[in-house]
Every structure is written in C-alpha cells, then in structure tokens.
Design a protein around this motif. Structure first.
Motif, PDB file in Angstrom:
ATOM      1  N   ASP A   1       5.855   0.156  -4.197  1.00  0.00           N
ATOM      2  CA  ASP A   1       5.005   0.535  -5.389  1.00  0.00           C
ATOM      3  C   ASP A   1       3.656   0.618  -4.935  1.00  0.00           C
ATOM      4  O   ASP A   1       3.108  -0.081  -4.175  1.00  0.00           O
ATOM      5  CB  ASP A   1       5.105  -0.738  -6.339  1.00  0.00           C
ATOM      6  CG  ASP A   1       6.447  -0.676  -7.008  1.00  0.00           C
ATOM      7  OD1 ASP A   1       7.213   0.264  -7.212  1.00  0.00           O
ATOM      8  OD2 ASP A   1       6.983  -1.925  -7.405  1.00  0.00           O
ATOM      9  N   GLN A   2       2.954   1.507  -5.652  1.00  0.00           N
ATOM     10  CA  GLN A   2       1.513   1.918  -5.445  1.00  0.00           C
ATOM     11  C   GLN A   2       0.556   0.731  -5.364  1.00  0.00           C
ATOM     12  O   GLN A   2      -0.463   0.516  -4.882  1.00  0.00           O
ATOM     13  CB  GLN A   2       1.096   3.065  -6.240  1.00  0.00           C
ATOM     14  CG  GLN A   2      -0.435   3.435  -5.606  1.00  0.00           C
ATOM     15  CD  GLN A   2      -0.323   4.119  -4.236  1.00  0.00           C
ATOM     16  OE1 GLN A   2       0.564   4.856  -3.726  1.00  0.00           O
ATOM     17  NE2 GLN A   2      -1.535   3.694  -3.512  1.00  0.00           N
TER      18      GLN A   2
ATOM     19  N   ASP B   1      -2.089  -0.700  -2.787  1.00  0.00           N
ATOM     20  CA  ASP B   1      -3.629  -0.907  -3.143  1.00  0.00           C
ATOM     21  C   ASP B   1      -4.057  -2.304  -2.904  1.00  0.00           C
ATOM     22  O   ASP B   1      -5.433  -2.523  -2.649  1.00  0.00           O
ATOM     23  CB  ASP B   1      -3.754  -0.502  -4.783  1.00  0.00           C
ATOM     24  CG  ASP B   1      -3.448   0.996  -5.084  1.00  0.00           C
ATOM     25  OD1 ASP B   1      -3.274   1.670  -4.071  1.00  0.00           O
ATOM     26  OD2 ASP B   1      -3.230   1.458  -6.145  1.00  0.00           O
TER      27      ASP B   1
END
Length: 280
Positions: free
Chosen positions: A161-162, A166
C-alpha cells in the motif's frame, strides 16, 4: 577673469548620517568585518581563539572558517565535504547550538556578537573543530537487519500500500550528520554510549520496524540492548535536524509504544504469568 563657481560640499552631518545608515545596512546583511571565536586544541583540551575576517553577502559559517584557514590559520582542522547540506560532514556547534556550518548563513546570526564555532561535545575530540564519530558506525550493525517477507506476487515481487511506503520515506532523508546525537542529553551529558544508541539509530530502527516488507521484531532489542527507555522525548533532536525529520513524534514515540505494548501491557503480563504457572 571670472572665477568658476564651486559646488558646495555636502554637509558633514549628511555624510555622517549616510555612512551610519550604510554601516547599519551592512551589519544587518552580515557584511563587513566579523569576529569568529574558534575552538583550537587537541584531544579534549584547548581554548577559543578570536579571528576577524571580512564577510560578504550570502556567506555561510563554513565560508568564513575556510577563509580564516586560508588567510590566518593554515593549521586549522575542520571537516567538510559537499558544502551543500547533504553529506553531514561539517557538523559543529555554532553559538552553542548543533548545526551544519555549510547551512548556517551569517545573516542569520547576530552581527554585533562574535560567532563561536566549536566541535560537537557528544563524541571524542580529535583536533580543533574535528571529532571522532566512528562510534556511530559501530552502533549501526548491532541493529537487526532488514528481513523481508517472501514475495506475494507470481512475478516474484511484492504488493504494498502506498501509505505504508510513504510512512518510512521521511526516515530515509537522514544524512548522518549526527547533530541529533550531539544534542541528546543522554549521550552529551550522561555519556551512555554503551547503553543507548541515540536518536539517529532509533530513526534507523523505525525505518526497518515500520517497513511494510520487514518481518523482524526489534522490540526486545530496543528495550534491552539499545536503551530506548533512556529517551524522555524532549524533542531537542527534532529541533536540530537539518532535514526536518520529525524524529520524536514519528519515529521514537511509535517505537516506545511498541515496547510498552509488548512488555508493559497488564493483560499481556497476566497471560504470561498464567502460562508460566501452567508450565510449572
């Protein structure tokens, strides 16, 4: 013969006023002669010595130190490399605050006071402005390495998942200037180098612990070997970070929460107690 009329000379007061205004403007911009109080000595002993050098527009502390080295003190020891705030080599204490010399502009500092430059205090002094930071490079390998989970896609890659990606990107900005280590009172004042890895390596541990692919559990190591309990979250490390990493809130506090959940949660302690009695 008719005499040529002479232009009246400027009034002395007007000249003085202009000069004073120009001097005030130069001082505000950091121009003109500036005094630098540099630490000179070796192996932990030494003293401050004053040097005066000419400051020009846009000059940073490292520029002035190199100018003094070239013109007045050829034997001055100072460490630097990129001069762009990315290598972390020119760390020092400027007016008592840990900073990068190459990123500290003279016009940010009081023009009517000497600029003091001294070596970092949390590490052994070598000579003049240079300290031995090799302890940091011995600490890093003691942290459990990145241990990725098996690939979960047919092509041998992972799906992530981004938002998880991040989360750890901030920690990768660290340039290992060790200013956060220098300002940390556990290392600087209490010299707990054998018991505490310091904020820089808590950030490194957080980058691994929070990585979406990592499977290792470092909570016991953080509690026992790395002394995370010594940190009392004063946030001084966050304040001096030249990369503006939110060290305390985003790295250290989440790690502390993991340690507390694992070792100090009353329900988990009760479960361990019950299991211990059953085994007995």
């Amino acid at each position: 013969m008719t005499a040529t009329p002479q232009s009246p000379s400027p009034a002395p007061r007007a000249v003085d006023a202009y000069t004073a205004a120009q001097q005030a403007q130069d001082a505000a911009a950091g121009h003109g002669a500036r005094t630098f109080r540099l630490w000179r000595g070796a192996d932990g002993t030494g003293e401050f010595r004053d040097y005066t050098t000419e400051a020009i527009d846009g000059m940073v502390v490292l520029d002035a130190v190199q100018q003094i080295q070239a013109e007045q003190a050829n034997d001055l020891a100072v460490r630097w490399n990129c001069k762009a705030g990315k290598c972390g080599s020119c760390s020092a204490e400027i007016n008592g605050k840990p900073r990068l010399m190459c990123m500290t502009r003279l016009d940010e500092l009081p023009a009517d006071e000497p600029v003091s430059v001294e070596p970092m205090r949390a590490f052994p002094h070598v000579r003049d402005l240079v300290t031995d930071v090799s302890w940091n490079f011995r600490v890093k390998p003691t942290i459990t390495r990145f241990t990725p989970r098996p690939p979960d896609a047919p092509d041998g890659t992972w799906r992530i998942d981004q938002e998880d990606v991040d989360r750890v990107q901030e920690f990768r900005k660290c340039i290992e200037c060790f200013l956060c280590q220098d300002v940390c009172h556990v290392l600087r004042d209490h010299h707990k180098h054998d018991e505490f890895i310091g904020p820089r390596f808590l950030v490194y541990a957080a980058a691994l612990e929070m990585h979406p692919l990592d499977t290792a559990d470092r909570t016991a190591q953080l509690k026992e070997e790395h002394g995370i309990g010594y940190c009392n979250i004063t946030k001084c490390c966050t304040k001096v970070c030249p990369e503006h990493i939110t060290i305390t809130d985003n790295a250290i506090i989440p790690l502390k929460e993991r340690v507390v959940d694992e070792f100090f949660d009353p329900l988990k302690a009760l479960v361990r107690l019950v299991r211990g009695k059953r085994r007995g």
